[in-house]
Design a protein around this motif. Sequence first.
Motif, PDB file in Angstrom:
ATOM      1  N   TYR B 160      44.585  51.178  28.436  1.00 25.05           N
ATOM      2  CA  TYR B 160      44.933  50.329  29.575  1.00 25.05           C
ATOM      3  C   TYR B 160      46.367  49.841  29.437  1.00 25.05           C
ATOM      4  O   TYR B 160      46.883  49.670  28.335  1.00 25.05           O
ATOM      5  CB  TYR B 160      43.951  49.159  29.719  1.00 25.05           C
ATOM      6  N   LYS B 162      48.935  47.211  29.337  1.00 24.89           N
ATOM      7  CA  LYS B 162      48.848  45.783  29.005  1.00 24.89           C
ATOM      8  C   LYS B 162      49.512  44.908  30.062  1.00 24.89           C
ATOM      9  O   LYS B 162      48.975  43.883  30.475  1.00 24.89           O
ATOM     10  CB  LYS B 162      49.488  45.528  27.640  1.00 24.89           C
ATOM     11  N   PHE B 165      47.541  44.682  33.376  1.00 24.09           N
ATOM     12  CA  PHE B 165      46.352  43.849  33.207  1.00 24.09           C
ATOM     13  C   PHE B 165      46.748  42.374  33.143  1.00 24.09           C
ATOM     14  O   PHE B 165      46.121  41.522  33.765  1.00 24.09           O
ATOM     15  CB  PHE B 165      45.576  44.264  31.947  1.00 24.09           C
ATOM     16  N   LEU B 170      43.858  40.016  34.103  1.00 18.98           N
ATOM     17  CA  LEU B 170      42.626  40.704  33.707  1.00 18.98           C
ATOM     18  C   LEU B 170      42.590  40.911  32.205  1.00 18.98           C
ATOM     19  O   LEU B 170      43.621  40.991  31.547  1.00 18.98           O
ATOM     20  CB  LEU B 170      42.559  42.074  34.390  1.00 18.98           C
ATOM     21  N   LYS B 171      41.335  40.995  31.704  1.00 20.32           N
ATOM     22  CA  LYS B 171      41.148  41.338  30.291  1.00 20.32           C
ATOM     23  C   LYS B 171      40.596  42.759  30.222  1.00 20.32           C
ATOM     24  O   LYS B 171      39.965  43.221  31.180  1.00 20.32           O
ATOM     25  CB  LYS B 171      40.132  40.379  29.668  1.00 20.32           C
ATOM     26  N   PRO B 172      40.851  43.487  29.126  1.00 21.43           N
ATOM     27  CA  PRO B 172      40.268  44.838  29.029  1.00 21.43           C
ATOM     28  C   PRO B 172      38.748  44.777  29.198  1.00 21.43           C
ATOM     29  O   PRO B 172      38.107  43.871  28.656  1.00 21.43           O
ATOM     30  CB  PRO B 172      40.663  45.299  27.626  1.00 21.43           C
ATOM     31  N   ALA B 182      38.068  45.647  37.726  1.00 24.80           N
ATOM     32  CA  ALA B 182      39.477  45.641  37.318  1.00 24.80           C
ATOM     33  C   ALA B 182      40.220  46.776  38.009  1.00 24.80           C
ATOM     34  O   ALA B 182      41.336  46.591  38.527  1.00 24.80           O
ATOM     35  CB  ALA B 182      39.580  45.786  35.802  1.00 24.80           C
ATOM     36  N   LEU B 186      43.357  46.615  40.681  1.00 19.91           N
ATOM     37  CA  LEU B 186      44.661  47.198  40.345  1.00 19.91           C
ATOM     38  C   LEU B 186      45.019  48.389  41.233  1.00 19.91           C
ATOM     39  O   LEU B 186      46.044  49.025  41.036  1.00 19.91           O
ATOM     40  CB  LEU B 186      44.666  47.625  38.872  1.00 19.91           C
ATOM     41  N   GLY B 195      43.778  52.261  39.945  1.00 13.29           N
ATOM     42  CA  GLY B 195      43.175  51.623  38.791  1.00 13.29           C
ATOM     43  C   GLY B 195      42.945  52.586  37.646  1.00 13.29           C
ATOM     44  O   GLY B 195      42.993  52.218  36.475  1.00 13.29           O
ATOM     45  N   ALA B 275      46.475  52.246  36.061  1.00 14.02           N
ATOM     46  CA  ALA B 275      46.366  51.174  35.082  1.00 14.02           C
ATOM     47  C   ALA B 275      45.501  51.559  33.900  1.00 14.02           C
ATOM     48  O   ALA B 275      45.600  50.961  32.832  1.00 14.02           O
ATOM     49  CB  ALA B 275      45.806  49.921  35.746  1.00 14.02           C
ATOM     50  N   MET B 276      44.596  52.554  34.112  1.00 16.38           N
ATOM     51  CA  MET B 276      43.707  52.937  33.020  1.00 16.38           C
ATOM     52  C   MET B 276      43.624  54.451  32.915  1.00 16.38           C
ATOM     53  O   MET B 276      43.798  55.165  33.904  1.00 16.38           O
ATOM     54  CB  MET B 276      42.294  52.369  33.249  1.00 16.38           C
ATOM     55  N   TYR B 297      50.571  49.798  25.649  1.00 12.59           N
ATOM     56  CA  TYR B 297      49.194  50.102  26.043  1.00 12.59           C
ATOM     57  C   TYR B 297      48.224  49.648  24.967  1.00 12.59           C
ATOM     58  O   TYR B 297      48.571  49.554  23.794  1.00 12.59           O
ATOM     59  CB  TYR B 297      49.003  51.582  26.353  1.00 12.59           C
TER      60      TYR B 297
END
Lengths: 328, 439
Positions: B160, B162, B165, B170-172, B182, B186, B195, B275-276, B297
């Motif tokens: 992800y 960083k 997020f 957001l948190k992982p 999430a 995103l 996302g 983002a991921m 990341y």
Amino acid sequence: MPVTTIDPISADSTAGVPATAPARRRRRSRWKGSTPYLLVLPAILLELTIHIIPMLVGIWMSFIQLTQFFIANWSEAPFVGLGNYKIAVNFSRPIGQALLHSFTVSILYTLIVVGLAWLFGMSAAAVLQNGFRGRGGLRTIFLIPYSLPIYAGVITWSFMLQRDNGLVNHVLMTNLHLVDSPPFWLIGNNAFVSMAVVALWRSWPFAFLMIMAGMQSIPDEVYQAAAVDGASVWQQLRYITLGMLRPVNVVLILMLFLWTFNDFNTPFVLFGATPPASADLISIHIYDNSFVNWNFGLGAAMSVLLLLFLLVVTGAYLLITNRRSRRA
Amino acid sequence: MKARLIGTVVTVLALTATASCSGGGTSTTSSSGGGKTLTYWASNQGTSLENDKAVLGPELAKFEKQTGVKVNLSVIGWPDLLNKILAATTSGQGPDVLNIGNTWASSLQATGAFMPFDAKALTAIGGQDKFVPASFATGGAAGKPVTSVPLYGLVYGLYYNKKMFADAGLKPPTTWQELQSAATKLTDPAKKQYGMVLEGGSYTESVHFAWIFGRQNGGQPFDAAGKPTFTSPGMVAGVKQYVDLLGKDKVVNPSNVQYKNGPEAPGDFAKGKAAMLMSQNNADNTLQADGMKSSEYGVVPIPTPSPLPAGGKDVASFVAGINLSIFKNSKNQDAALKLVKFLTSAQEQAILDKPFTALPVVKGGTVNFTDDKTEAAAFALVLATKAEPLPLVPSESAFETNVGNAVNGLLAQAATGKDVTTADITKAMQEAQDKMATG
């Protein structure tokens, strides 16, 4: 008596010739008879090793169950007779259905590509038949797709057909505003259209080249005579150009048919080893069955079926066209 | 005279023709006098084939110094590797030692072309006990001597971005639902930001995720008897979980279905277009080559739905990686075993794992390809507790191609705006299963 003295001599000499010459002639004629065969022998041997034997091996493979369990030792593969063929042509089962689908796609693809390639080639050759400024330049430009390496040409198309940054969508969307959202050209049913366009781009210059060469051999006098007799341009094209191009067209269409029906490069370079269903041509389908699913026996059976089909079509085509030309 | 000449020519031609035919049966293995030579096919683990050669060259020179065995190295790209192995298997003309994708181990074992590592051979390479058990288990079908031993370890993780997020507060994610929300948050198609990025045109990626999410949903692609069960509810739900990212959740750029060459998906992630990214740990190489710093990341295990579906397992990856095999008809099996021992020694593992961003497959090794301790810990955790081997059955390779291509087709359907229903998935899985019938 000169006659009597000459006679024995001549008899002797002629008697001497039959005694030795026929034997020598026989020996020489035996060699003379076999020389042509000896001369073609190297070619035959090479033809055997390069074409015939691999083909026979392929036919043999189609009768054995050559799966992953036996590829390291072919001799252990069980003989299954027509088993592979039964699986391949059982059209109520998925493998047969997939083969039938692939066959239909190939037929459609061939009809479209060969038909349009011939039409494009014919039109271009007809336009370029009369001399005008820039004719040589146009000819060269028309031949570029044919002279490019296949891979280079097709991979360039695959870049142009990308959805987000391809040239085709850029023109369609940004320049012409024809579509609202960019279409996919390399997946789904559009894949077939893309593949056909690329193949057409690649094969029509060949048709153009052949037809152009054929047209060179039609004498101008024939057209002049026809014009004097009051034939229109269309009539000249229909009765003189097409008529005299017939032998060229017969061969050209057969070659285009065989190349297009067996086309492997275009789908493989555009889509990779497993193309979308709409572009699943027969060659790549067989490749998939052999190399992706590791079932070489089944792949070989499909190849043999393809070979038989092409033999029948080619034979029938030549028979029909020959009969017609003889009648004409 | 002329006839005799023709006769000679014909004889010579015939002889060369037969010679070139029978040449097909012999092995290419060359051994000249005392100094033995091995042929080694390495897979592409570094950033390029050249990079692989540069990394392996000095190590193989070291090996030659130690043992006197010269190694001829060829590095083979992934698109060609399996075909080349198949050709080598069929013709009997192969290298002495080669790398294989460990998921092919059972399929290639079934061909009988590879040397089984019996007790004696295992002792020769330093014993089975030196390997991480989960990695060693990928070597072949259970109950038979393995035909490959692990070389490089790989597992999937969720990468992800960083900054993205943090900016979104957001948190992982720790559950699949958190991942979905999430990713939704995103995703902004107008800014060309999504996302998640997928390699949607790659059948191997597709089948990996079909399997991972299938396991999370309680599915298994083969039953105990080795029969395919692709249409089991768990497998279908797993495929749906994956395809829905693009179809229902709409957190993936539809163009992703054309990605299949490897660098595209990590490239999008590195450029902040996504983002991921769900990828194996060797993505680090590509991300850093694309200019992303390892501090930019983070990596966590791919989460599972919460609560876990009935029968579901907390599986975040399969035990991926590269294994080493020895060709059975190698004339230098002793030297080949020495090379295997050398490459799987703790010392060489520590050297090679770094440039190839691999996890150690021998006990006592540490994750050394990243300076980021949390990333190292995340991958080590996945391998230790959240990874299972892919099915160790001979038809595994056919499973990969048939299911992988079916999932690619479903992703393509979703990308062109058609809903992918459970019925569609079941139908596609059934077709994939039917193709296995003759395998």
